[in-house]
Write a protein that holds these residues in place. Structure first.
Motif, PDB file in Angstrom:
ATOM      1  N   ARG A  84      -1.118 -10.414  -0.767  1.00 21.53           N
ATOM      2  CA  ARG A  84       0.171  -9.941  -0.270  1.00 21.53           C
ATOM      3  C   ARG A  84       1.440 -10.807  -0.383  1.00 21.53           C
ATOM      4  N   PHE A  85       2.269  -9.907  -0.929  1.00 24.60           N
ATOM      5  CA  PHE A  85       3.693 -10.394  -1.264  1.00 24.60           C
ATOM      6  C   PHE A  85       4.620  -9.927  -0.287  1.00 24.60           C
ATOM      7  N   TYR A  86       5.651 -10.743  -0.061  1.00 29.74           N
ATOM      8  CA  TYR A  86       6.792 -10.250   1.024  1.00 29.74           C
ATOM      9  C   TYR A  86       8.041 -10.301   0.099  1.00 29.74           C
ATOM     10  N   LEU A  87       8.613  -9.203  -0.122  1.00 24.49           N
ATOM     11  CA  LEU A  87       9.929  -8.914  -0.860  1.00 24.49           C
ATOM     12  C   LEU A  87      11.047  -8.758  -0.134  1.00 24.49           C
ATOM     13  N   MET A  88      12.082  -9.562  -0.138  1.00 24.31           N
ATOM     14  CA  MET A  88      13.331  -9.460   0.498  1.00 24.31           C
ATOM     15  C   MET A  88      14.495  -9.133  -0.440  1.00 24.31           C
ATOM     16  N   PHE A  89      15.801  -8.490   0.183  1.00 23.94           N
ATOM     17  CA  PHE A  89      16.684  -7.997  -0.822  1.00 23.94           C
ATOM     18  C   PHE A  89      17.662  -7.406  -0.093  1.00 23.94           C
ATOM     19  N   ALA A  90      18.772  -7.178  -0.640  1.00 26.77           N
ATOM     20  CA  ALA A  90      20.073  -6.460   0.082  1.00 26.77           C
ATOM     21  C   ALA A  90      19.702  -5.103   0.832  1.00 26.77           C
ATOM     22  N   ALA A  91      20.066  -5.090   1.968  1.00 27.68           N
ATOM     23  CA  ALA A  91      19.661  -3.982   2.826  1.00 27.68           C
ATOM     24  C   ALA A  91      19.762  -2.629   1.994  1.00 27.68           C
ATOM     25  N   PHE A  92      21.045  -2.402   1.387  1.00 20.50           N
ATOM     26  CA  PHE A  92      21.520  -1.467   0.844  1.00 20.50           C
ATOM     27  C   PHE A  92      20.722  -0.798  -0.258  1.00 20.50           C
ATOM     28  N   SER A  93      19.695  -1.567  -0.909  1.00 22.34           N
ATOM     29  CA  SER A  93      18.776  -1.374  -1.953  1.00 22.34           C
ATOM     30  C   SER A  93      17.461  -1.002  -1.426  1.00 22.34           C
TER      31      SER A  93
END
Length: 807
Positions: free
Chosen positions: A543-552
């Motif tokens: 399992r990987f947790y990905l985080m990025f700018a909300a608008f993307s």
């Protein structure tokens, strides 16, 4: 009857015609455009047909610049009359903020190499002797602006496309659009069905109901707009040249120009904006106009006549009151529809004549090559999510209509239809003085009003009064500890036995090899340019947790889900609303955090760039030791239901350590001090080498999306590179798109900028020619029309060795 095509475009207005033309220019000629009636019969035919360069948005500036050049030459190419009138235009300014606005436009326009200048009342009077200059301080003169015949322009583009092999089917209404198991699309029409690889919704005022056929709630409403044509004006008959268009944001909120020898007055009223056809545009609506609503617009019409008294004694011979499509933020819907493969939007343009040529050009590039030459983020339909429901669409469309002739201050936010998505801390932080901004429907603290300061947005091109409050927030984080609700973050879990191999194939950096690892990386397109910056944390073996700018969020979701191969055991789950996020940072942050958890927090037990599950206030929290503000700190990803309890525990524990709330303004200032490239620097315009972030790319790991294009971009000289600048700004910082000079020559544009409160320096990132990006190089940045000294920096101005986050 035609039964197949590579591309089917639904809608024969200016947007659809432009895309058809430009697709054939890019080499895709097996294209067909379907129009239910005659070409232009929706909203195109009744447009005023104007186009101007006076824009402070770089992408729209590029689009409008191309449009002017395009219209000038279309008639010669196709033989179709387009009636181009290159009369120029004036945008008048009455008060200081308006003067700053036109100075900002000038600072952007210089980089576009567009002729423009700021002129005083005497020169305005020479160019336009009939305009009442009472109270006018200055005007922006853009001499290459003009207007065109909308129908002639549309027919010209269609002719150019047909000459290259495209087909057009008029009087043939599309009735449905459905995906096929093959991955193709079937477009059902009154004259038969067409199977295609790509389908485009260019249906104008019908775009929402056309999208509904395919299960897409397209975010748009139709507003109505007035313009009036007067009787022939005797004073115009002997003029040797056409008067420039005059745009006036302050009094009549619109534009006045000549129409042949008559006057034309257009108004965007700032009270009682109206939407029409909220439940669907009637299919029989062709060349539809409504009666003039004088009660609604008469105050603005009266102001227009006061400003152009030469028109007062003449009657009105034509009233044009028609529907125009309006997305919630006023920008076009140009790009992929969320969740639908090879379904494209080319709609939502309320100034289609101005934007149409450029919209068609850059969308055609995107479709054919996988990316465009300009940043498409502000136009991508995936910038809106399910939160943008029908009531939101209508409220926001009305608000945007009203704001058409308001000053677009840096950071200006819309307020209607809010809040849509809030974390459990919303009310608590509002009571603490939070001024909120909306990001992808989320409410995010921007700054905190304290000590009796008004709790409201404060705008300006120069440093507003909130700078003092933000300086205090930065000081708290740098010297003690700060906490921020950053729940407005995109979050995705990628899980399954093949998750690691899948992530490796999708991103440019190596995926974390061990459980607990964190990497910063980028999603690229096949053209090698940047779609999103992503933090990847390995929270379990599978399992990987990905985080990025909300608008993307929707874009990243689509890029991932559409890339999963049939034989891959991988799941992609959006968990943005399942987890909130608290940023805890500052030299005292470890002392605060250790009061509320039993997990050891020393660097040996919990190193930099590691993720662990820890317990706080009875909740299991994904704790990531990382810091966008450049201090010792953690991102705490908390189950949303536990956000209040975890925040309260941290807040109570932090009182002995000087813990303070901070917002996105402070966070942005601190990332500038640290030299971190942000979303404005990492766009589909640029490759990793151009953004100067190749340290996050590992080409030797094997294949990944965009690898070949990335390596190819390194073979020859780069067209530009992202430079880090210190600017002698003198009270007005660079924000975005300002022109950069080197030895008097234009060499680039600012991507983002602001004030570093901790170092007391004005800072910026700019894309400039590589020879101008050498550290120590003296440059100039044009801010509010004045060139300010700047210098290229070799390292961050704050903690260049990055020692503080690793403490």
């Amino acid at each position: 009857m035609l039964d197949s095509a590579q591309v089917v475009i639904v809608g024969g207005g200016i947007m659809g015609a432009s895309l058809l033309y430009h697709l054939t220019k890019e080499g895709w000629t097996d294209c067909v455009l379907i129009e239910k009636a005659e070409l232009t019969s929706g909203s195109t035919w009744h447009a005023a047909g104007q186009i101007n360069h006076g824009l402070a948005h770089w992408g729209l500036g590029m689009i409008n610049k191309y449009g002017v050049e395009f219209y000038r030459h279309l008639e010669a190419e196709t033989g179709q009359s387009v009636s181009w009138h290159g009369c120029g235009s004036l945008r008048v300014a009455y008060h200081d903020d308006e003067v700053d606005f036109i100075r900002h436009i000038l600072s952007v326009g210089r980089g576009l190499d567009v002729p423009m200048e700021i002129i005083g009342p005497d020169e305005i009077r020479r160019l336009h002797p009939f305009f009442n200059l009472d109270g006018v301080q200055a005007a922006l003169h853009t001499p290459d602006d003009g207007h065109v015949d909308p129908s002639g322009a549309t027919f010209g583009m269609v002719k150019g496309a047909r000459d290259r092999g495209a087909r057009v089917m008029r009087f043939n209404r599309a009735t449905d659009i459905k995906p096929l198991p093959t991955g193709e699309w079937k477009v059902f029409t009154e004259q038969g069905d067409i199977v295609c690889q790509h389908v485009v919704n260019a249906a104008g005022t019908y775009a929402r109901q056309v999208a509904e056929w395919s299960g897409y709630d397209l975010p748009m409403a139709n507003t109505t707009h007035h313009y009036f044509v007067t009787d022939t004006v005797r004073e115009f008959e002997d003029l040797a040249r056409e008067l420039p268009v005059v745009r006036d944001d302050q009094t009549y909120s619109g534009y006045i120009r000549m129409e042949q020898k008559s006057g034309l007055i257009g108004i965007y009223e700032k009270t009682e904006p109206r939407t029409i056809w909220d439940d669907g545009t009637p299919w029989e609506a062709e060349h539809e106009l409504f009666g003039a609503d004088y009660d609604r617009i008469i105050p603005y019409l009266e102001q227009a006549l006061e400003r152009m008294p030469v028109l007062e004694s003449y009657g009105i011979k034509r009233e044009v009151h028609g529907a125009i499509p309006m997305p919630p933020d006023g920008n076009m819907l140009l790009g992929p529809a969320p969740g639908l493969r090879n379904y494209w939007c080319c709609c939502g343009s309320h100034v289609g004549i101005a934007w149409g040529p450029g919209a068609g050009k850059y969308l055609a590039q995107w479709m054919v090559h996988g990316t465009a030459d300009i940043n498409m983020r502000d136009f991508d339909p995936r910038r809106f999510g399910p939160y943008a429901d029908r009531s939101y669409q209508i409220e926001r469309a009305k608000e945007d209509y009203v704001l058409r002739h308001e000053i677009p201050y840096p950071g200006r936010h819309r307020h209607s239809g809010r809040p849509k998505k809030t974390s459990p801390l919303y009310d608590r932080l509002a009571e603490a003085g939070a001024i909120y901004e909306e990001i992808y429907g989320w409410e995010r603290p921007r700054w905190f009003a304290r000590n009796g300061q008004a709790r409201e947005d404060i705008y300006g091109f120069r440093r507003p009064s909130w700078y003092k409050a933000v300086a205090e927030e930065c000081r708290a984080v740098r010297e003690r500890a700060g906490i921020m609700d950053l729940s407005a973050f995109g979050k995705i879990d990628v899980a399954g036995p093949n998750a690691h191999a899948f992530i490796e194939r999708m991103v440019a950096n190596r995926a974390p090899r061990k459980v607990g690892g964190i990497v910063l990386t980028h999603l690229l397109n096949r053209g090698g340019t940047i779609e999103a910056e992503i933090t990847v944390a390995r929270v379990a073996e599978d399992r990987f947790y990905l985080m990025f700018a909300a608008f993307s969020e929707q874009k990243v979701r689509d890029l991932l889900t559409q890339a999963v191969e049939p034989d891959e055991d991988v799941t992609v789950e959006v968990v943005s609303e399942a987890f909130g996020c608290l940023v805890l940072g500052g030299p005292n942050s470890r002392d605060v955090l250790r009061q509320v958890t039993q997990t050891p927090l020393d660097s040996e037990s919990f190193p930099w760039l590691r993720v662990k599950e820890i317990e706080i206030a009875g909740a299991t929290v994904r704790a990531l030791r990382m810091s966008y503000q450049g201090e010792l700190g953690w991102e705490l990803h908390v189950p949303m239901a536990a956000m209040a309890a975890v925040y309260d525990a941290l807040w109570l524990a932090g009182q002995d350590y000087g813990l303070a709330n901070f917002g996105s303004y402070a966070l942005n200032a601190m990332r500038l001090e640290k030299g971190f490239r942000g979303a404005p620097e990492l766009t589909n315009e640029v490759t990793l080498p151009e953004a100067d972030v190749m340290r996050f790319c590992k080409p030797d790991k094997g294949e990944f999306v965009g690898r070949e294009a990335t390596l190819k971009s390194m073979d020859g000289p780069l067209p530009w590179i992202c430079a880090y600048l210190e600017v002698d700004a003198d009270g007005a910082d660079a924000h975005s798109s300002e022109t950069v000079y080197w030895n008097g020559e234009r060499v680039g544009q600012v991507s983002s900028g602001g004030y570093g409160f901790s170092v007391k320096k004005s800072l910026a990132f700019a894309y400039v020619k590589p020879e101008a990006a050498v550290p120590g190089t003296a440059l100039e940045v044009m801010i509010l029309g004045e060139r300010r000294p700047a210098q290229v920096l070799a390292e961050p101005v704050y903690d260049p060795g990055n020692e503080r986050p690793r403490a």
